[in-house]
Design a protein around this motif. Structure first.
Motif, PDB file in Angstrom:
ATOM      1  N   TYR A 114       0.829  -1.199   0.000  1.00  0.00           N
ATOM      2  CA  TYR A 114       0.000   0.000   0.000  1.00  0.00           C
ATOM      3  C   TYR A 114       0.872   1.261   0.000  1.00  0.00           C
ATOM      4  O   TYR A 114       0.636   2.189  -0.777  1.00  0.00           O
ATOM      5  N   ALA A 115       1.881   1.282   0.860  1.00  0.00           N
ATOM      6  CA  ALA A 115       2.744   2.457   0.981  1.00  0.00           C
ATOM      7  C   ALA A 115       3.487   2.752  -0.320  1.00  0.00           C
ATOM      8  O   ALA A 115       3.551   3.899  -0.763  1.00  0.00           O
ATOM      9  N   PHE A 116       4.053   1.714  -0.930  1.00  0.00           N
ATOM     10  CA  PHE A 116       4.874   1.927  -2.116  1.00  0.00           C
ATOM     11  C   PHE A 116       4.073   2.023  -3.407  1.00  0.00           C
ATOM     12  O   PHE A 116       4.401   2.818  -4.285  1.00  0.00           O
ATOM     13  N   LEU A 117       3.010   1.235  -3.526  1.00  0.00           N
ATOM     14  CA  LEU A 117       2.263   1.220  -4.783  1.00  0.00           C
ATOM     15  C   LEU A 117       1.102   2.199  -4.821  1.00  0.00           C
ATOM     16  O   LEU A 117       0.792   2.754  -5.867  1.00  0.00           O
ATOM     17  N   GLU A 118       0.429   2.387  -3.694  1.00  0.00           N
ATOM     18  CA  GLU A 118      -0.749   3.266  -3.683  1.00  0.00           C
ATOM     19  C   GLU A 118      -0.396   4.693  -3.266  1.00  0.00           C
ATOM     20  O   GLU A 118      -0.855   5.651  -3.871  1.00  0.00           O
ATOM     21  N   VAL A 136      12.712  -7.596  15.413  1.00  0.00           N
ATOM     22  CA  VAL A 136      13.987  -7.342  14.732  1.00  0.00           C
ATOM     23  C   VAL A 136      14.158  -8.350  13.586  1.00  0.00           C
ATOM     24  O   VAL A 136      14.518  -7.974  12.466  1.00  0.00           O
ATOM     25  N   ARG A 137      13.874  -9.618  13.865  1.00  0.00           N
ATOM     26  CA  ARG A 137      13.978 -10.651  12.819  1.00  0.00           C
ATOM     27  C   ARG A 137      12.975 -10.404  11.693  1.00  0.00           C
ATOM     28  O   ARG A 137      13.297 -10.563  10.507  1.00  0.00           O
ATOM     29  N   LEU A 138      11.756 -10.014  12.058  1.00  0.00           N
ATOM     30  CA  LEU A 138      10.726  -9.754  11.050  1.00  0.00           C
ATOM     31  C   LEU A 138      11.143  -8.636  10.108  1.00  0.00           C
ATOM     32  O   LEU A 138      11.059  -8.786   8.884  1.00  0.00           O
ATOM     33  N   TYR A 139      11.599  -7.521  10.651  1.00  0.00           N
ATOM     34  CA  TYR A 139      11.959  -6.377   9.806  1.00  0.00           C
ATOM     35  C   TYR A 139      13.115  -6.722   8.878  1.00  0.00           C
ATOM     36  O   TYR A 139      13.115  -6.339   7.702  1.00  0.00           O
ATOM     37  N   ALA A 140      14.088  -7.463   9.382  1.00  0.00           N
ATOM     38  CA  ALA A 140      15.193  -7.899   8.525  1.00  0.00           C
ATOM     39  C   ALA A 140      14.677  -8.818   7.416  1.00  0.00           C
ATOM     40  O   ALA A 140      15.076  -8.684   6.256  1.00  0.00           O
ATOM     41  N   ALA A 141      13.777  -9.726   7.745  1.00  0.00           N
ATOM     42  CA  ALA A 141      13.226 -10.655   6.754  1.00  0.00           C
ATOM     43  C   ALA A 141      12.403  -9.924   5.694  1.00  0.00           C
ATOM     44  O   ALA A 141      12.329 -10.374   4.552  1.00  0.00           O
ATOM     45  N   LEU A 142      11.799  -8.798   6.068  1.00  0.00           N
ATOM     46  CA  LEU A 142      11.011  -8.015   5.118  1.00  0.00           C
ATOM     47  C   LEU A 142      11.882  -7.138   4.222  1.00  0.00           C
ATOM     48  O   LEU A 142      11.374  -6.480   3.324  1.00  0.00           O
ATOM     49  N   GLY A 143      13.185  -7.123   4.477  1.00  0.00           N
ATOM     50  CA  GLY A 143      14.097  -6.350   3.638  1.00  0.00           C
ATOM     51  C   GLY A 143      14.544  -5.027   4.221  1.00  0.00           C
ATOM     52  O   GLY A 143      15.291  -4.282   3.579  1.00  0.00           O
ATOM     53  N   PHE A 144      14.095  -4.706   5.424  1.00  0.00           N
ATOM     54  CA  PHE A 144      14.540  -3.468   6.056  1.00  0.00           C
ATOM     55  C   PHE A 144      16.032  -3.559   6.361  1.00  0.00           C
ATOM     56  O   PHE A 144      16.540  -4.617   6.733  1.00  0.00           O
ATOM     57  N   THR A 145      16.727  -2.445   6.218  1.00  0.00           N
ATOM     58  CA  THR A 145      18.151  -2.345   6.515  1.00  0.00           C
ATOM     59  C   THR A 145      18.337  -1.682   7.867  1.00  0.00           C
ATOM     60  O   THR A 145      17.709  -0.649   8.148  1.00  0.00           O
ATOM     61  N   ARG A 146      19.188  -2.263   8.677  1.00  0.00           N
ATOM     62  CA  ARG A 146      19.547  -1.656   9.964  1.00  0.00           C
ATOM     63  C   ARG A 146      20.421  -0.443   9.666  1.00  0.00           C
ATOM     64  O   ARG A 146      21.516  -0.578   9.123  1.00  0.00           O
ATOM     65  N   GLU A 172      14.562  -1.165  -2.970  1.00  0.00           N
ATOM     66  CA  GLU A 172      14.937  -2.402  -2.267  1.00  0.00           C
ATOM     67  C   GLU A 172      13.738  -3.340  -2.143  1.00  0.00           C
ATOM     68  O   GLU A 172      13.856  -4.543  -2.351  1.00  0.00           O
ATOM     69  N   TRP A 173      12.602  -2.756  -1.810  1.00  0.00           N
ATOM     70  CA  TRP A 173      11.374  -3.546  -1.680  1.00  0.00           C
ATOM     71  C   TRP A 173      10.995  -4.156  -3.022  1.00  0.00           C
ATOM     72  O   TRP A 173      10.671  -5.333  -3.119  1.00  0.00           O
ATOM     73  N   LYS A 174      11.072  -3.342  -4.077  1.00  0.00           N
ATOM     74  CA  LYS A 174      10.693  -3.812  -5.404  1.00  0.00           C
ATOM     75  C   LYS A 174      11.601  -4.953  -5.858  1.00  0.00           C
ATOM     76  O   LYS A 174      11.137  -5.920  -6.452  1.00  0.00           O
ATOM     77  N   ASP A 175      12.899  -4.854  -5.559  1.00  0.00           N
ATOM     78  CA  ASP A 175      13.829  -5.930  -5.908  1.00  0.00           C
ATOM     79  C   ASP A 175      13.450  -7.238  -5.227  1.00  0.00           C
ATOM     80  O   ASP A 175      13.563  -8.312  -5.802  1.00  0.00           O
ATOM     81  N   GLN A 176      12.996  -7.150  -3.981  1.00  0.00           N
ATOM     82  CA  GLN A 176      12.657  -8.340  -3.209  1.00  0.00           C
ATOM     83  C   GLN A 176      11.298  -8.913  -3.594  1.00  0.00           C
ATOM     84  O   GLN A 176      11.096 -10.111  -3.575  1.00  0.00           O
ATOM     85  N   TYR A 177      10.347  -8.048  -3.940  1.00  0.00           N
ATOM     86  CA  TYR A 177       8.968  -8.490  -4.176  1.00  0.00           C
ATOM     87  C   TYR A 177       8.514  -8.300  -5.622  1.00  0.00           C
ATOM     88  O   TYR A 177       7.332  -8.319  -5.888  1.00  0.00           O
TER      89      TYR A 177
END
Length: 181
Positions: A114-118, A136-146, A172-177
């Motif tokens: 929603y944030a990126f596409l809409e 912390v694990r979730l955000y890393a798995a979603l592609g967030f960078t520390r 980064e999100w687009k590359d992953q998804y």
């Protein structure tokens, strides 16, 4: 669809559900993951004021199970800077029975879409306390960078803990998804 995933969808919170939401704030462990302020309850009226106080700089959604339409949490895009195309994101699964089942990940994936596409945002950021290891694990798995650490930012039960800053760029999100777009 933007606001839906396999098991959850993002939607409204109805007036009669704020009582349920208020009960989530009885769980000290949840509240102490959400906020650095001292633990305190949230009344129904306080939650309604916060929820309906949305403006051009925030978007809030209830997290609902597809099966049964039960409200189990919320996700928020806040502090949106439209001219810079960035925002803060936060999430809470309020119903303890639903912790650890992947619903938070599904809700965040829908929120990111929603944030990126809409909303056409370019950057999302969030902070998380270091003791909240599942997040912390979730955000890393979603592609967030520390991106940084606020060292010894918070003291809980006599121990100091860091607050970690994470960021995610649209590219980064687009590359992953990319396959799901």
């Amino acid at each position: 669809m933007l606001l839906t995933n396999e098991n959850v969808w993002l939607g409204p919170v109805h007036d009669e559900e704020f009582e349920k939401m208020s009960n989530w704030y009885l769980h000290e462990s949840l509240v102490r993951r959400l906020d650095a302020k001292p633990y305190r309850f949230q009344t129904v009226q306080e939650l309604k004021s916060w929820w309906h106080g949305t403006d051009a700089y925030s978007q809030r959604f209830g997290i609902r199970l597809k099966q049964g339409n039960e409200l189990i949490g919320f996700v928020e895009l806040d502090g949106i800077l439209w001219n810079h195309r960035n925002a803060w994101v936060s999430i809470a699964i309020g119903e303890k029975a639903h912790w650890g089942k992947g619903y938070g990940r599904e809700a965040m994936e829908a929120c990111l879409r929603y944030a990126f596409l809409e909303l056409n945002l370019n950057r999302l950021q969030l902070t998380v306390f270091s003791y909240n290891e599942p997040a912390v694990r979730l955000y890393a798995a979603l592609g967030f960078t520390r991106e940084g650490v606020y060292r010894e930012f918070i003291e809980r039960n006599g121990k100091k803990h860091d607050m970690i800053l994470f960021g995610l760029l649209r590219s980064e999100w687009k590359d992953q998804y990319d396959d799901s777009i």
